[in-house]
Design an enzyme around this catalytic site. Structure first.
Site, short mmCIF file in Angstrom:
data_model
loop_
_atom_site.label_atom_id
_atom_site.label_comp_id
_atom_site.label_asym_id
_atom_site.label_seq_id
_atom_site.Cartn_x
_atom_site.Cartn_y
_atom_site.Cartn_z
N GLY A 5 -0.77 6.46 2.21
CA GLY A 5 -1.71 7.54 2.50
C GLY A 5 -2.70 7.19 3.58
CG PHE A 6 -5.86 3.70 5.03
CD1 PHE A 6 -5.54 2.83 6.07
CD2 PHE A 6 -7.19 4.10 4.89
CE1 PHE A 6 -6.51 2.36 6.94
CE2 PHE A 6 -8.16 3.63 5.76
CZ PHE A 6 -7.82 2.77 6.78
CG ASP A 20 -2.10 0.93 1.05
OD1 ASP A 20 -2.99 0.94 1.91
OD2 ASP A 20 -2.12 1.67 0.05
CG ASP A 34 -5.84 -5.43 2.40
OD1 ASP A 34 -6.43 -4.62 1.66
OD2 ASP A 34 -5.47 -5.15 3.56
C1 LIG Z 1 -11.95 -2.92 8.88
O1 LIG Z 1 -10.58 -2.94 9.34
C2 LIG Z 1 -10.10 -1.72 9.81
O2 LIG Z 1 -10.10 -0.74 8.79
C3 LIG Z 1 -8.88 -0.88 8.04
C4 LIG Z 1 -9.26 -1.58 6.79
N1 LIG Z 1 -9.95 -0.68 5.92
C5 LIG Z 1 -9.29 -0.06 4.92
N2 LIG Z 1 -9.86 0.80 4.06
C6 LIG Z 1 -8.88 1.26 3.26
C7 LIG Z 1 -8.90 2.22 2.25
C8 LIG Z 1 -7.69 2.56 1.61
C9 LIG Z 1 -7.64 3.60 0.60
O3 LIG Z 1 -8.66 4.23 0.24
N3 LIG Z 1 -6.44 3.91 0.06
C10 LIG Z 1 -5.31 3.26 0.43
N4 LIG Z 1 -4.13 3.61 -0.14
N5 LIG Z 1 -5.30 2.27 1.35
C11 LIG Z 1 -6.48 1.93 1.97
C12 LIG Z 1 -6.48 0.94 2.98
C13 LIG Z 1 -7.67 0.63 3.64
N6 LIG Z 1 -7.96 -0.22 4.69
C14 LIG Z 1 -7.93 -1.66 8.87
O4 LIG Z 1 -6.75 -0.90 9.04
C15 LIG Z 1 -8.65 -1.88 10.16
O5 LIG Z 1 -8.32 -0.90 11.12
#
Ligand SMILES: CO[C@@H]1O[C@H](CNc2nc3cc4c(=O)[nH]c(N)nc4cc3[nH]2)[C@@H](O)[C@H]1O
Length: 373
Positions: A95-96, A92, A267
Site C-alpha cells: 500500500g505504501f 510489506d 526498518d
Molecule cells: C524516511 O525514509 C523515507 O520514507 C520512507 C520510510 N517511511 C515509511 N513510513 C511508512 C509507513 C508505512 C505504512 O503506514 N504502511 C505500510 N504498509 N508501509 C509503510 C512503510 C513506510 N515507510 C522511505 O521509503 C524513505 O523514502
C-alpha cells in the site's frame, strides 16, 4: 514445526529486550531489519548482511509483484531460496509503495488499482491479493494492506484512511488463514497525527488476532517530535506480549528514541541508501567521504569498531573510491552502515538488559555530537 512466538526478556522503562521465534530462526529485539526491496539488500551479499548482525530482512510486495512476479517467485521456490537468504523475511503489503511510487491510482473500498512505475501496466491490490502475494513469496512475517497518508493531512482524510485500514485489517487477517504454521501477520496502526484516532486504531487492532502490531503512517514527513508523540500515545494500547514494529524508521537517533518508548522492530532505507551516496554512519556521527578533508587521512572510519568494514580501509581510500565513482565505494559504505546500525541495536539490547538505556542513549548522542575526530 516451530510456531511464531515472542517473549520479553527484560524491560527498562517502556523499552523491552525481547526475542521473536520463527521456523526460520530467532530475531533479537529491538531489531533493525535491512531493506531488501527487490530480493536483495542493495550492494551486499546475503551472507554479509547476516555476518554483520541482521536476523531478518525486508522484501516488498509492490516491487516483487511487478518484477519478477509473485507466481514466478513461487515457481522458483519462494523468496528465501530465490535470493539464498534462509533466515526470516518480513514483507510489506504494497500500500505504501503504491501511494509513493505508482501512478494513476484509483482507491476504493475493495482495493487499489494502479499503473506500474516500470512499464505503465495496470495492476490491482486488495487485502486478499496482497496476502496471497506475501504467501507466494513465502514471507515469515506479513503485513496487512493499509492506506498510509503523507503528513500533514486533513483530519477527515486521516479518519477515513484509518477506518478503511481497519476494515482491510479484518480482510487481511481472514485471508491469512490457512497459510503454513509458523508464519505471522501484523496489523498496522494508522491515525496520522491525531491522538484520538491513533488510540481508536490501536484498540481495534489489539482486539484482532494479529501476531504483532506495526505503527504505520509515520516517517512520512512529520517532525521527529510528532512521531515520538504518536508512539507515546499508542504504546499503552498495544499488547505488551506482542512485537511492535515502527515502519520506515529511521535515523540512529529516531531508533534510540523510539526503542526507549517501547518499539521492538525497525526498518529503513537510510543505511543502504546513504552508503550508495558516500555517507558513513559511525559512532562520531555521519561522515561524508566525498569531502576533500579525507584525501590523505590514513585512519580507518573507526579503529575500535567490532565490525571489520569500519576498521579495514583508510578514509583516504574510501574518498578515492567515491571520487572515482567506483562500485566498491557503495559496497563498502553500505556494509559500514549496516554494520553500524547493527552495532547500535546490539548496544541498545545490552543497555536494556542492564537497565541503563537512558545512560547509553546519552553516551551515544554525546559521541555523535563530538563529531568526527
Ligand atoms: C524516511 O525514509 C523515507 O520514507 C520512507 C520510510 N517511511 C515509511 N513510513 C511508512 C509507513 C508505512 C505504512 O503506514 N504502511 C505500510 N504498509 N508501509 C509503510 C512503510 C513506510 N515507510 C522511505 O521509503 C524513505 O523514502
Amino acid at each position: 514445526m516451530t510456531a511464531f512466538s515472542f517473549r520479553v526478556r527484560a524491560t527498562d522503562g517502556t523499552a523491552r529486550l525481547g526475542e521473536i521465534s520463527t521456523p526460520r530462526g530467532h530475531i533479537r529485539t529491538p531489531a533493525f531489519m535491512p531493506v531488501g526491496t527487490q530480493a536483495t539488500v542493495k550492494a551486499m551479499y546475503p551472507e554479509q548482511v547476516r555476518a554483520l548482525g541482521a536476523d531478518i530482512i525486508l522484501g516488498n510486495t509492490y516491487h516483487l509483484m511487478l518484477r519478477p512476479g509473485a507466481e514466478r517467485v513461487a515457481r522458483l521456490g519462494g523468496l528465501h531460496a530465490f535470493m539464498d537468504w534462509p533466515h526470516p523475511i518480513l514483507t510489506d503489503s504494497g500500500g505504501f509503495q503504491v501511494m509513493s511510487l505508482a501512478s494513476l491510482r484509483k482507491l476504493d473500498e475493495d482495493g487499489v488499482t494502479f499503473r506500474s512505475h516500470l512499464d505503465g501496466s495496470e495492476h490491482r491490490l486488495t487485502p486478499e491479493r496482497s496476502i496471497e502475494i506475501q504467501g507466494l513469496l513465502g514471507a515469515d512475517i506479513q503485513m496487512q494492506l493499509d492506506e498510509c497518508l503523507k503528513l500533514p493531512a486533513a483530519r477527515e482524510d486521516i479518519a477515513r484512511a484509518m477506518e478503511l485500514s481497519l476494515r482491510w485489517a479484518e480482510r487481511s487477517r481472514r485471508a491469512f488463514e490457512g497459510q503454513p504454521e509458523g508464519r505471522a501477520i501484523f496489523g498496522i496502526v494508522q491515525g496520522g497525527d491525531q491522538p484520538d484516532l491513533r488510540i481508536d486504531s490501536a484498540k481495534a487492532l489489539a482486539g484482532m488476532d494479529f501476531h504483532g502490531l506495526a505503527v504505520g503512517g509515520l516517517a512520512v514527513g512529520e517532525p521527529q517530535e510528532v512521531m515520538l508523540a504518536m508512539i507515546e500515545t499508542v504504546e499503552p494500547h498495544l499488547p505488551a506480549t506482542k512485537p511492535r514494529y515502527l515502519m520506515g524508521v529511521g535515523t540512529p537517533d529516531d531508533i534510540l528514541e523510539a526503542a526507549s518508548r517501547g518499539i521492538d522492530m525497525f526498518d529503513c532505507v537510510m543505511p543502504t541508501r546513504a552508503g550508495r551516496h558516500a555517507t558513513a554512519f559511525t559512532r562520531f556521527g555521519k561522515i561524508n567521504l566525498r569531502n576533500a578533508r579525507h584525501a590523505e587521512d590514513t585512519r580507518p572510519l573507526d579503529p575500535d569498531s567490532p565490525s571489520e568494514p569500519l576498521r579495514r580501509w583508510s578514509r583516504a581510500y574510501l574518498h578515492h573510491l567515491v571520487r572515482a565513482e567506483e562500485m566498491l565505494a557503495g559496497m563498502i559504505l553500505t556494509a559500514v552502515n549496516i554494520a553500524y546500525y547493527q552495532e547500535l541495536m546490539a548496544g541498545i539490547r545490552a543497555a536494556i538488559a542492564e537497565g541503563r538505556l537512558a545512560a547509553f542513549r546519552d553516551e551515544v548522542k554525546a559521541g555523535w555530537a563530538a563529531g568526527d575526530l
